[in-house]
Design an enzyme around this catalytic site. Sequence first.
Site, PDB file in Angstrom:
ATOM      1  N   ASP A 121     -67.885  52.874  78.199  1.00 36.93           N
ATOM      2  CA  ASP A 121     -68.873  53.839  77.731  1.00 36.93           C
ATOM      3  C   ASP A 121     -70.100  53.054  77.259  1.00 36.93           C
ATOM      4  O   ASP A 121     -70.202  51.830  77.449  1.00 36.93           O
ATOM      5  CB  ASP A 121     -68.278  54.801  76.683  1.00 36.93           C
ATOM      6  CG  ASP A 121     -68.130  54.186  75.287  1.00 36.93           C
ATOM      7  OD1 ASP A 121     -68.395  52.982  75.123  1.00 36.93           O
ATOM      8  OD2 ASP A 121     -67.746  54.924  74.363  1.00 36.93           O
ATOM      9  N   CYS A 168     -64.805  50.436  75.322  1.00 35.45           N
ATOM     10  CA  CYS A 168     -65.682  51.333  74.566  1.00 35.45           C
ATOM     11  C   CYS A 168     -66.064  50.603  73.287  1.00 35.45           C
ATOM     12  O   CYS A 168     -65.840  49.387  73.182  1.00 35.45           O
ATOM     13  CB  CYS A 168     -65.033  52.697  74.314  1.00 35.45           C
ATOM     14  SG  CYS A 168     -63.638  52.724  73.180  1.00 35.45           S
ATOM     15  N   HIS A 192     -44.436  41.101  78.452  1.00 34.91           N
ATOM     16  CA  HIS A 192     -43.391  42.007  77.964  1.00 34.91           C
ATOM     17  C   HIS A 192     -43.612  43.465  78.370  1.00 34.91           C
ATOM     18  O   HIS A 192     -42.645  44.187  78.584  1.00 34.91           O
ATOM     19  CB  HIS A 192     -43.324  41.956  76.430  1.00 34.91           C
ATOM     20  CG  HIS A 192     -42.752  40.671  75.905  1.00 34.91           C
ATOM     21  ND1 HIS A 192     -42.407  40.501  74.583  1.00 34.91           N
ATOM     22  CD2 HIS A 192     -42.468  39.498  76.528  1.00 34.91           C
ATOM     23  CE1 HIS A 192     -41.926  39.275  74.410  1.00 34.91           C
ATOM     24  NE2 HIS A 192     -41.975  38.642  75.568  1.00 34.91           N
ATOM     25  N   HIS A 248     -37.168  42.997  79.639  1.00 32.68           N
ATOM     26  CA  HIS A 248     -38.423  43.731  79.438  1.00 32.68           C
ATOM     27  C   HIS A 248     -38.595  44.842  80.470  1.00 32.68           C
ATOM     28  O   HIS A 248     -39.226  45.851  80.194  1.00 32.68           O
ATOM     29  CB  HIS A 248     -39.608  42.764  79.474  1.00 32.68           C
ATOM     30  CG  HIS A 248     -39.477  41.680  78.458  1.00 32.68           C
ATOM     31  ND1 HIS A 248     -39.501  41.921  77.111  1.00 32.68           N
ATOM     32  CD2 HIS A 248     -39.276  40.338  78.601  1.00 32.68           C
ATOM     33  CE1 HIS A 248     -39.336  40.802  76.448  1.00 32.68           C
ATOM     34  NE2 HIS A 248     -39.193  39.818  77.334  1.00 32.68           N
TER      35      HIS A 248
HETATM   36  C1  RB5 Z   1     -68.905  55.983  70.860  1.00 30.15           C
HETATM   37  O1  RB5 Z   1     -69.867  56.084  69.876  1.00 30.15           O
HETATM   38  C2  RB5 Z   1     -67.615  55.459  70.275  1.00 30.15           C
HETATM   39  O2  RB5 Z   1     -66.967  56.478  69.577  1.00 30.15           O
HETATM   40  C3  RB5 Z   1     -66.730  54.902  71.344  1.00 30.15           C
HETATM   41  O3  RB5 Z   1     -67.366  53.868  72.006  1.00 30.15           O
HETATM   42  C4  RB5 Z   1     -65.393  54.353  70.900  1.00 30.15           C
HETATM   43  O4  RB5 Z   1     -65.545  53.412  69.898  1.00 30.15           O
HETATM   44  C5  RB5 Z   1     -64.374  55.359  70.611  1.00 30.15           C
HETATM   45  O5  RB5 Z   1     -63.215  55.066  70.329  1.00 30.15           O
END
Ligand code: RB5
Length: 147
Positions: free
Chosen positions: A8, A66, A99, A134
Amino acid sequence: MKITIGSDHGAVELKEEVKKVLAEFAGVEVKDVGTFGTASVDYPDIAEKVCADVVSGESERGIVLCGTGLGISIAANKIKGIRCALCNDVYSAKMSREHNNSNVLAMGGRVLGFGPAGEIVRAWMTTDFAGGRHERRVNKIMALENK
Ligand code: RB5
């Protein structure tokens, strides 16, 4: 090996760094499903795109990024067939392969510096699943999807 990667807006720069690290590995092909700018996007949509390639077999593994790695790893683990490991250290990355046979790696662009993230990716790329006891446990994880 083909790897699908996505992030993201919270990890676009880390995604570029991870792609540089993946380029160190001969024979690794990378498919980048975005995002490509700073505009806000929803991490579950990115997780879905990356994991679709892993589940279909188009890619052997995936990398999802993210801000924290939390949201996108939670989303990825909702998808049948995915074993996504959120790793902020090299040991966890190795163990997630050895694992847990992780097929998706998650990291946080606002958590990790580029140096440690690169080491995590290298460890995850070069560690094989150990199998044996595992395998029984991983099979039990996957069986939870059908309960
Ligand atoms: C986006 O602002 C943020 O919430 C996302 O990148 C992430 O950290 C969510 O878990």
